[in-house]
Enzyme design. Structure first.
Site, PDB file in Angstrom:
ATOM      1  N   SER A  40       0.912  -1.471  -0.027  1.00 35.97           N
ATOM      2  CA  SER A  40       0.115   0.058  -0.013  1.00 35.97           C
ATOM      3  C   SER A  40       0.883   1.349  -0.157  1.00 35.97           C
ATOM      4  O   SER A  40       1.754   1.403  -0.955  1.00 35.97           O
ATOM      5  CB  SER A  40      -0.913  -0.101   1.359  1.00 35.97           C
ATOM      6  OG  SER A  40      -2.083   0.777   0.863  1.00 35.97           O
ATOM      7  N   ASP A 167      -5.683  -4.082  -2.138  1.00 34.13           N
ATOM      8  CA  ASP A 167      -4.706  -3.713  -0.914  1.00 34.13           C
ATOM      9  C   ASP A 167      -4.058  -4.878  -0.518  1.00 34.13           C
ATOM     10  O   ASP A 167      -4.817  -5.712   0.077  1.00 34.13           O
ATOM     11  CB  ASP A 167      -5.253  -2.751  -0.047  1.00 34.13           C
ATOM     12  CG  ASP A 167      -4.088  -2.010   0.828  1.00 34.13           C
ATOM     13  OD1 ASP A 167      -3.299  -2.672   1.421  1.00 34.13           O
ATOM     14  OD2 ASP A 167      -4.406  -0.864   0.961  1.00 34.13           O
TER      15      ASP A 167
END
Length: 270
Positions: A40, A167
Protein backbone atom coordinates in the site's frame (compact mmCIF):
# COMPACT_ATOMS: atom_id res chain seq x y z
CA UNK A 1 28.51 -0.75 8.35
CA UNK A 2 25.85 -3.18 7.16
CA UNK A 3 25.62 -3.30 3.37
CA UNK A 4 23.35 -6.27 2.68
CA UNK A 5 20.13 -5.17 4.35
CA UNK A 6 16.68 -5.35 2.76
CA UNK A 7 13.88 -2.92 3.61
CA UNK A 8 10.17 -3.62 4.20
CA UNK A 9 7.57 -0.86 4.50
CA UNK A 10 4.06 -1.45 5.82
CA UNK A 11 0.79 0.01 4.63
CA UNK A 12 -0.83 2.88 6.49
CA UNK A 13 -2.11 5.52 4.03
CA UNK A 14 -0.99 9.01 5.16
CA UNK A 15 0.83 7.43 8.09
CA UNK A 16 3.16 5.93 5.50
CA UNK A 17 4.90 9.29 5.22
CA UNK A 18 6.65 8.32 8.48
CA UNK A 19 8.64 5.76 6.45
CA UNK A 20 10.60 8.59 4.85
CA UNK A 21 13.08 9.12 7.74
CA UNK A 22 13.85 5.39 7.55
CA UNK A 23 14.91 5.91 3.93
CA UNK A 24 16.94 8.95 4.99
CA UNK A 25 18.77 6.79 7.54
CA UNK A 26 20.08 4.57 4.75
CA UNK A 27 21.26 7.67 2.90
CA UNK A 28 22.98 9.05 6.00
CA UNK A 29 24.94 5.83 6.26
CA UNK A 30 25.80 5.71 2.57
CA UNK A 31 23.95 2.38 2.27
CA UNK A 32 21.28 1.30 -0.19
CA UNK A 33 18.88 -1.57 0.58
CA UNK A 34 19.64 -4.67 -1.47
CA UNK A 35 15.90 -4.86 -2.16
CA UNK A 36 12.70 -3.17 -1.03
CA UNK A 37 9.23 -4.61 -0.50
CA UNK A 38 6.19 -2.53 0.32
CA UNK A 39 2.47 -2.79 0.85
CA UNK A 40 0.00 0.00 0.00
CA UNK A 41 1.54 3.37 0.95
CA UNK A 42 4.69 1.47 1.87
CA UNK A 43 4.83 0.34 -1.74
CA UNK A 44 4.50 3.93 -2.96
CA UNK A 45 7.27 5.25 -0.69
CA UNK A 46 9.36 2.17 -1.46
CA UNK A 47 8.99 2.67 -5.20
CA UNK A 48 10.06 6.31 -4.94
CA UNK A 49 13.13 5.31 -2.96
CA UNK A 50 13.89 2.39 -5.27
CA UNK A 51 13.73 4.75 -8.25
CA UNK A 52 16.87 6.52 -7.05
CA UNK A 53 15.30 9.44 -5.20
CA UNK A 54 16.96 10.26 -1.90
CA UNK A 55 14.99 10.21 1.31
CA UNK A 56 15.51 13.96 1.60
CA UNK A 57 14.07 14.52 -1.88
CA UNK A 58 11.03 12.38 -1.03
CA UNK A 59 10.54 14.35 2.21
CA UNK A 60 10.77 17.73 0.48
CA UNK A 61 8.51 16.78 -2.42
CA UNK A 62 5.91 15.22 -0.13
CA UNK A 63 5.73 18.25 2.16
CA UNK A 64 5.59 20.62 -0.81
CA UNK A 65 2.89 18.58 -2.53
CA UNK A 66 0.51 18.62 0.43
CA UNK A 67 1.34 22.11 1.70
CA UNK A 68 -1.75 23.66 0.09
CA UNK A 69 -5.12 22.06 -0.41
CA UNK A 70 -5.72 24.10 -3.56
CA UNK A 71 -2.57 22.71 -5.17
CA UNK A 72 -3.64 19.17 -4.36
CA UNK A 73 -6.99 19.76 -6.02
CA UNK A 74 -5.22 21.29 -9.01
CA UNK A 75 -3.16 18.14 -9.41
CA UNK A 76 -6.30 16.06 -9.34
CA UNK A 77 -7.94 18.24 -11.95
CA UNK A 78 -4.92 18.01 -14.24
CA UNK A 79 -4.90 14.21 -14.25
CA UNK A 80 -5.30 13.16 -17.85
CA UNK A 81 -6.42 9.57 -17.70
CA UNK A 82 -10.11 9.14 -18.42
CA UNK A 83 -10.98 12.84 -18.49
CA UNK A 84 -9.26 14.43 -15.52
CA UNK A 85 -11.53 15.55 -12.70
CA UNK A 86 -14.45 13.47 -13.92
CA UNK A 87 -12.31 10.34 -13.73
CA UNK A 88 -11.23 11.30 -10.23
CA UNK A 89 -14.76 11.46 -8.96
CA UNK A 90 -16.32 8.34 -7.56
CA UNK A 91 -16.69 5.57 -10.11
CA UNK A 92 -19.87 3.55 -10.63
CA UNK A 93 -18.68 1.20 -7.91
CA UNK A 94 -18.40 4.12 -5.48
CA UNK A 95 -14.60 4.08 -5.26
CA UNK A 96 -11.67 6.09 -6.62
CA UNK A 97 -9.51 5.04 -9.56
CA UNK A 98 -6.03 4.21 -8.17
CA UNK A 99 -4.15 4.71 -11.44
CA UNK A 100 -5.56 8.21 -11.83
CA UNK A 101 -4.62 9.07 -8.26
CA UNK A 102 -1.07 7.79 -8.71
CA UNK A 103 -0.56 9.56 -12.02
CA UNK A 104 -1.75 12.80 -10.41
CA UNK A 105 0.79 12.67 -7.59
CA UNK A 106 3.82 10.57 -8.60
CA UNK A 107 6.79 12.25 -10.31
CA UNK A 108 6.55 12.33 -14.09
CA UNK A 109 10.05 10.89 -14.49
CA UNK A 110 9.42 7.76 -12.42
CA UNK A 111 10.58 4.68 -14.40
CA UNK A 112 7.57 3.06 -16.12
CA UNK A 113 8.58 -0.51 -15.28
CA UNK A 114 9.62 -2.09 -11.98
CA UNK A 115 12.70 -3.70 -13.50
CA UNK A 116 13.95 -0.22 -14.47
CA UNK A 117 14.15 0.91 -10.83
CA UNK A 118 17.60 1.41 -9.33
CA UNK A 119 16.90 -1.01 -6.45
CA UNK A 120 15.07 -4.36 -6.79
CA UNK A 121 11.51 -3.72 -5.67
CA UNK A 122 8.35 -5.70 -4.93
CA UNK A 123 4.84 -4.33 -4.40
CA UNK A 124 2.38 -6.57 -2.57
CA UNK A 125 -1.30 -6.89 -3.49
CA UNK A 126 -3.95 -9.56 -2.86
CA UNK A 127 -6.17 -11.58 -5.18
CA UNK A 128 -9.63 -10.73 -3.86
CA UNK A 129 -11.23 -14.00 -4.97
CA UNK A 130 -8.52 -16.48 -3.91
CA UNK A 131 -6.98 -14.56 -1.01
CA UNK A 132 -3.51 -15.22 -2.42
CA UNK A 133 -0.74 -12.66 -2.21
CA UNK A 134 0.35 -11.21 -5.53
CA UNK A 135 3.92 -9.95 -5.74
CA UNK A 136 4.88 -7.47 -8.43
CA UNK A 137 8.64 -7.55 -9.04
CA UNK A 138 8.46 -6.71 -12.74
CA UNK A 139 6.04 -5.14 -15.17
CA UNK A 140 4.31 -1.73 -15.23
CA UNK A 141 5.03 0.15 -12.01
CA UNK A 142 1.77 2.12 -11.94
CA UNK A 143 -0.29 -1.06 -12.27
CA UNK A 144 1.58 -2.70 -9.39
CA UNK A 145 1.18 0.30 -7.12
CA UNK A 146 -2.47 0.73 -8.07
CA UNK A 147 -3.20 -2.84 -7.03
CA UNK A 148 -1.24 -2.49 -3.81
CA UNK A 149 -3.14 0.66 -2.70
CA UNK A 150 -6.65 -0.52 -3.68
CA UNK A 151 -8.21 -0.20 -0.23
CA UNK A 152 -11.63 -1.90 -0.26
CA UNK A 153 -14.62 0.49 -0.32
CA UNK A 154 -12.32 3.48 -0.93
CA UNK A 155 -10.15 2.73 -3.97
CA UNK A 156 -11.29 0.69 -6.95
CA UNK A 157 -9.79 -2.84 -7.31
CA UNK A 158 -7.46 -3.50 -10.23
CA UNK A 159 -8.44 -6.12 -12.79
CA UNK A 160 -5.40 -7.84 -14.27
CA UNK A 161 -5.07 -11.14 -16.15
CA UNK A 162 -8.42 -12.37 -14.89
CA UNK A 163 -7.71 -11.43 -11.30
CA UNK A 164 -9.31 -8.80 -9.08
CA UNK A 165 -6.55 -7.25 -6.99
CA UNK A 166 -6.88 -5.26 -3.77
CA UNK A 167 -4.66 -3.64 -1.14
CA UNK A 168 -1.89 -5.96 0.02
CA UNK A 169 -2.66 -5.17 3.64
CA UNK A 170 -5.48 -7.70 3.53
CA UNK A 171 -2.93 -10.54 3.57
CA UNK A 172 0.52 -9.08 4.20
CA UNK A 173 0.48 -5.59 5.74
CA UNK A 174 4.21 -5.79 6.56
CA UNK A 175 6.04 -7.70 3.78
CA UNK A 176 9.31 -8.31 5.60
CA UNK A 177 9.14 -11.95 4.52
CA UNK A 178 9.02 -10.78 0.90
CA UNK A 179 11.95 -8.39 1.36
CA UNK A 180 13.98 -11.13 3.05
CA UNK A 181 13.13 -13.90 0.62
CA UNK A 182 16.77 -14.13 -0.48
CA UNK A 183 18.07 -14.55 3.06
CA UNK A 184 19.20 -11.00 3.71
CA UNK A 185 18.52 -9.33 7.07
CA UNK A 186 15.51 -7.04 6.93
CA UNK A 187 14.72 -3.68 8.48
CA UNK A 188 10.93 -3.39 8.77
CA UNK A 189 9.02 -0.16 9.37
CA UNK A 190 5.49 -0.49 10.80
CA UNK A 191 3.17 2.52 10.52
CA UNK A 192 -0.15 0.73 10.98
CA UNK A 193 -0.39 1.43 14.71
CA UNK A 194 -3.41 1.84 16.96
CA UNK A 195 -5.53 4.90 17.60
CA UNK A 196 -7.77 5.76 20.55
CA UNK A 197 -11.30 7.03 19.90
CA UNK A 198 -11.40 10.84 19.57
CA UNK A 199 -14.06 11.06 22.24
CA UNK A 200 -12.02 9.10 24.72
CA UNK A 201 -15.00 6.79 25.24
CA UNK A 202 -16.68 4.26 23.01
CA UNK A 203 -15.45 4.32 19.40
CA UNK A 204 -17.62 5.67 16.62
CA UNK A 205 -18.82 3.16 13.99
CA UNK A 206 -16.05 4.31 11.63
CA UNK A 207 -13.45 4.01 14.39
CA UNK A 208 -14.73 0.53 15.19
CA UNK A 209 -14.36 -0.67 11.60
CA UNK A 210 -10.92 0.87 11.22
CA UNK A 211 -9.77 -0.35 14.63
CA UNK A 212 -10.88 -3.91 13.91
CA UNK A 213 -9.00 -3.86 10.61
CA UNK A 214 -5.86 -2.61 12.36
CA UNK A 215 -6.09 -5.33 15.03
CA UNK A 216 -6.42 -7.94 12.30
CA UNK A 217 -3.43 -6.57 10.38
CA UNK A 218 -1.32 -6.48 13.53
CA UNK A 219 -2.24 -10.09 14.26
CA UNK A 220 -1.07 -11.06 10.78
CA UNK A 221 2.18 -9.16 11.26
CA UNK A 222 2.88 -10.75 14.64
CA UNK A 223 2.28 -14.23 13.26
CA UNK A 224 4.64 -13.65 10.34
CA UNK A 225 7.26 -12.04 12.58
CA UNK A 226 7.18 -15.05 14.90
CA UNK A 227 8.03 -17.33 11.98
CA UNK A 228 10.59 -15.03 10.36
CA UNK A 229 11.63 -12.14 12.61
CA UNK A 230 13.06 -9.05 10.90
CA UNK A 231 16.54 -8.04 11.97
CA UNK A 232 15.11 -4.72 13.13
CA UNK A 233 11.50 -3.63 13.52
CA UNK A 234 10.80 0.06 14.04
CA UNK A 235 7.41 1.59 14.74
CA UNK A 236 7.26 5.36 14.12
CA UNK A 237 5.08 7.22 16.62
CA UNK A 238 2.11 7.82 14.36
CA UNK A 239 -0.76 6.89 16.72
CA UNK A 240 -1.88 10.52 16.85
CA UNK A 241 -2.52 10.62 13.11
CA UNK A 242 -5.28 9.15 10.98
CA UNK A 243 -5.07 7.37 7.65
CA UNK A 244 -6.26 10.55 5.97
CA UNK A 245 -3.92 13.14 7.49
CA UNK A 246 -2.26 13.86 4.14
CA UNK A 247 -2.31 17.60 4.80
CA UNK A 248 -0.23 17.02 7.95
CA UNK A 249 2.56 15.48 5.87
CA UNK A 250 5.35 17.40 7.59
CA UNK A 251 4.20 16.37 11.05
CA UNK A 252 3.70 12.73 10.04
CA UNK A 253 7.19 12.59 8.54
CA UNK A 254 8.65 14.15 11.69
CA UNK A 255 6.95 11.41 13.72
CA UNK A 256 9.26 8.96 11.96
CA UNK A 257 12.49 10.73 12.91
CA UNK A 258 13.13 8.58 15.99
CA UNK A 259 12.63 5.43 13.92
CA UNK A 260 15.11 6.82 11.41
CA UNK A 261 17.68 7.27 14.15
CA UNK A 262 17.14 3.67 15.26
CA UNK A 263 17.73 2.46 11.72
CA UNK A 264 20.86 4.58 11.37
CA UNK A 265 22.29 3.20 14.63
CA UNK A 266 21.56 -0.34 13.48
CA UNK A 267 23.23 0.16 10.10
CA UNK A 268 26.33 1.71 11.66
CA UNK A 269 26.91 -1.22 14.01
CA UNK A 270 28.49 -3.18 11.19
Amino acid sequence: MKNNVALALSGGAARGFAHIPVCEAFDNCGVKPVRIAGTSMGAVIGALYASGMSGKDIREQTIAMFAKRTEVMSRLMQAQRGGGLIALSFTKSGTLDPKVLLEAFLPDDLPPRIEDLAIPFTAVAVDFLSGEEVHFSSGPLITALAASIAVPAIIKPVELDGRILIDGGAANPMPHDVAGAHGDPVIASDVIGLRSPKSGGLPTPAESVYGAAVILMQSVMKAKAALLPPALLVAPGIDGFTLFDFFKAGDVIAAGNDAGRQVEAFLRKG
